[in-house]
Structure formats: structure tokens, C-alpha cells
Design a protein around this motif. Structure first.
Motif, mmCIF file in Angstrom:
data_model
loop_
_atom_site.group_PDB
_atom_site.id
_atom_site.type_symbol
_atom_site.label_atom_id
_atom_site.label_comp_id
_atom_site.label_asym_id
_atom_site.label_seq_id
_atom_site.Cartn_x
_atom_site.Cartn_y
_atom_site.Cartn_z
ATOM 1 N N LEU A 30 0.727 -1.132 -0.011
ATOM 2 C CA LEU A 30 -0.122 0.057 -0.018
ATOM 3 C C LEU A 30 0.875 1.261 0.045
ATOM 4 O O LEU A 30 0.677 2.242 -0.876
ATOM 5 C CB LEU A 30 -0.897 0.031 1.227
ATOM 6 N N CYS A 31 1.797 1.437 0.792
ATOM 7 C CA CYS A 31 2.768 2.363 1.055
ATOM 8 C C CYS A 31 3.457 2.838 -0.375
ATOM 9 O O CYS A 31 3.729 3.778 -0.876
ATOM 10 C CB CYS A 31 3.825 2.290 2.078
ATOM 11 N N THR A 32 3.768 1.365 -1.261
ATOM 12 C CA THR A 32 4.634 1.519 -2.246
ATOM 13 C C THR A 32 3.663 2.153 -3.233
ATOM 14 O O THR A 32 4.202 3.116 -4.141
ATOM 15 C CB THR A 32 5.245 0.142 -2.948
ATOM 16 N N PHE A 33 2.566 1.714 -3.312
ATOM 17 C CA PHE A 33 1.588 2.200 -4.512
ATOM 18 C C PHE A 33 1.467 3.715 -4.104
ATOM 19 O O PHE A 33 1.303 4.621 -5.048
ATOM 20 C CB PHE A 33 0.420 1.292 -4.404
ATOM 21 N N GLY A 90 5.238 10.275 -6.677
ATOM 22 C CA GLY A 90 6.697 10.679 -7.203
ATOM 23 C C GLY A 90 7.761 10.174 -6.322
ATOM 24 O O GLY A 90 8.791 10.816 -6.743
ATOM 25 N N TYR A 91 7.488 9.425 -5.467
ATOM 26 C CA TYR A 91 8.893 9.139 -4.622
ATOM 27 C C TYR A 91 9.319 7.924 -5.154
ATOM 28 O O TYR A 91 8.666 6.707 -5.707
ATOM 29 C CB TYR A 91 8.380 9.000 -3.200
ATOM 30 N N GLU A 92 10.532 7.611 -4.768
ATOM 31 C CA GLU A 92 11.384 6.326 -4.925
ATOM 32 C C GLU A 92 10.954 5.856 -3.395
ATOM 33 O O GLU A 92 11.265 6.435 -2.647
ATOM 34 C CB GLU A 92 12.747 6.619 -5.245
ATOM 35 N N ILE A 93 10.741 4.309 -3.827
ATOM 36 C CA ILE A 93 10.558 3.624 -2.438
ATOM 37 C C ILE A 93 11.233 2.285 -2.343
ATOM 38 O O ILE A 93 11.434 1.486 -3.320
ATOM 39 C CB ILE A 93 8.865 3.442 -2.063
ATOM 40 N N PRO A 150 -4.737 2.390 11.330
ATOM 41 C CA PRO A 150 -4.965 2.718 9.820
ATOM 42 C C PRO A 150 -4.642 4.123 9.571
ATOM 43 O O PRO A 150 -5.242 5.052 10.362
ATOM 44 C CB PRO A 150 -6.331 2.122 9.522
ATOM 45 N N PHE A 151 -3.817 4.533 8.457
ATOM 46 C CA PHE A 151 -3.882 5.868 8.174
ATOM 47 C C PHE A 151 -4.503 6.193 6.567
ATOM 48 O O PHE A 151 -4.818 5.114 6.173
ATOM 49 C CB PHE A 151 -2.307 6.182 7.865
ATOM 50 N N ASP A 152 -4.780 7.463 6.516
ATOM 51 C CA ASP A 152 -5.243 7.681 5.313
ATOM 52 C C ASP A 152 -4.253 8.319 4.391
ATOM 53 O O ASP A 152 -3.193 8.536 4.653
ATOM 54 C CB ASP A 152 -6.798 8.566 5.494
ATOM 55 N N ILE A 153 -4.494 7.973 3.130
ATOM 56 C CA ILE A 153 -3.481 8.485 2.003
ATOM 57 C C ILE A 153 -3.190 9.830 2.087
ATOM 58 O O ILE A 153 -1.791 10.123 2.052
ATOM 59 C CB ILE A 153 -4.139 8.215 0.451
ATOM 60 N N ALA A 154 -3.983 10.653 2.525
ATOM 61 C CA ALA A 154 -3.716 12.101 2.487
ATOM 62 C C ALA A 154 -2.889 12.359 3.624
ATOM 63 O O ALA A 154 -1.863 13.251 3.620
ATOM 64 C CB ALA A 154 -4.910 13.067 2.657
#
Length: 120
Positions: free
Chosen positions: A18-21, A27-30, A105-109
Motif C-alpha cells: 500500500l505504501c509503495t503504491f 512521485g517518490y522512490e521507495i 490505519p492511516f489515510d492516504i492524505a
């Protein structure tokens, strides 16, 4: 523009995916890892701009892993965001010496916001 690098440590593959996606989309490298073995080497080999550290990691827990990074002269400048579903996350983050924390759980924002805040 140089792409900012994020390193996520979490023993939950779904969270890593999820974090990778989310972060690649932003726009980050992960890079991700499911353990904190040789934490200093893992981090030094990648030299991320920010680290997310789960509390529950096999072998070396998140607190010890964060302390190891914060005690390392070449790595201590990297912001570590403590990352947990634990109710005491602020106390855990404080004990670990993390720069901030994000509850699961966190939200995307919220995830994108904390990355932006620490990388600006």
C-alpha cells in the motif's frame, strides 16, 4: 529534480504494498523491508530522505531500530516516522526518538502530508 527516497520498515506485506503504491504514485522512490536486521546497513545502502518505522518488527523492534539509526552519525539526520496501530504511539515514538508518528490505519492524505512536511 532529484526524486526523494522513502524507506518503509513493516512486517506486514499489505502495508508495504500500500505504501509503495501511494508513494510511487506521489512521485517518490521507495524501498521496503519486512525486518530491521542490520538496520544501519539497510539504511546506509539506500540513504533515504525519510523512514517509516513500524513498532512490531521481527528481531529488532521499531524502538531499538530507531534508536540505532538516531545514534548513528551518518544516519541520525534522516527523519524517522513511527508507524503503528498502538494506542500509545506518541509515547512509543518519543521513547524511540522518532521525529514524528503516523497512526495506523492511516489515510492516504495523512501519509502524503507527513512525507511532504518532513521533506520540504
Amino acid at each position: 529534480m532529484v526524486t526523494k527516497k522513502v524507506f518503509v520498515f513493516d512486517d506486514n506485506k499489505d502495508i508495504l504494498d500500500l505504501c509503495t503504491f501511494i508513494l510511487e504514485d506521489a512521485g517518490y522512490e521507495i524501498k521496503t523491508s519486512e525486518n530491521a536486521n542490520n538496520i544501519e546497513k539497510q539504511v546506509a545502502d539506500y540513504m533515504p530522505d525519510i523512514i517509516f518505522m513500524d513498532n512490531w518488527l521481527p528481531d529488532l523492534g521499531g524502538i531499538q531500530a530507531t534508536k540505532a539509526l538516531k545514534n548513528h552519525p551518518d544516519l541520525k539526520h534522516i527523519p524517522v516516522i513511527y508507524f503503528s496501530a498502538n494506542n500509545d504511539i506518541s509515547a512509543l515514538a518519543n521513547e524511540a526518538g522518532a521525529d514524528s508518528y503516523l497512526s495506523k490505519p492511516f489515510d492516504i492524505a495523512a501519509l502524503e502530508e507527513i512525507v511532504r512536511k518532513h521533506l520540504s
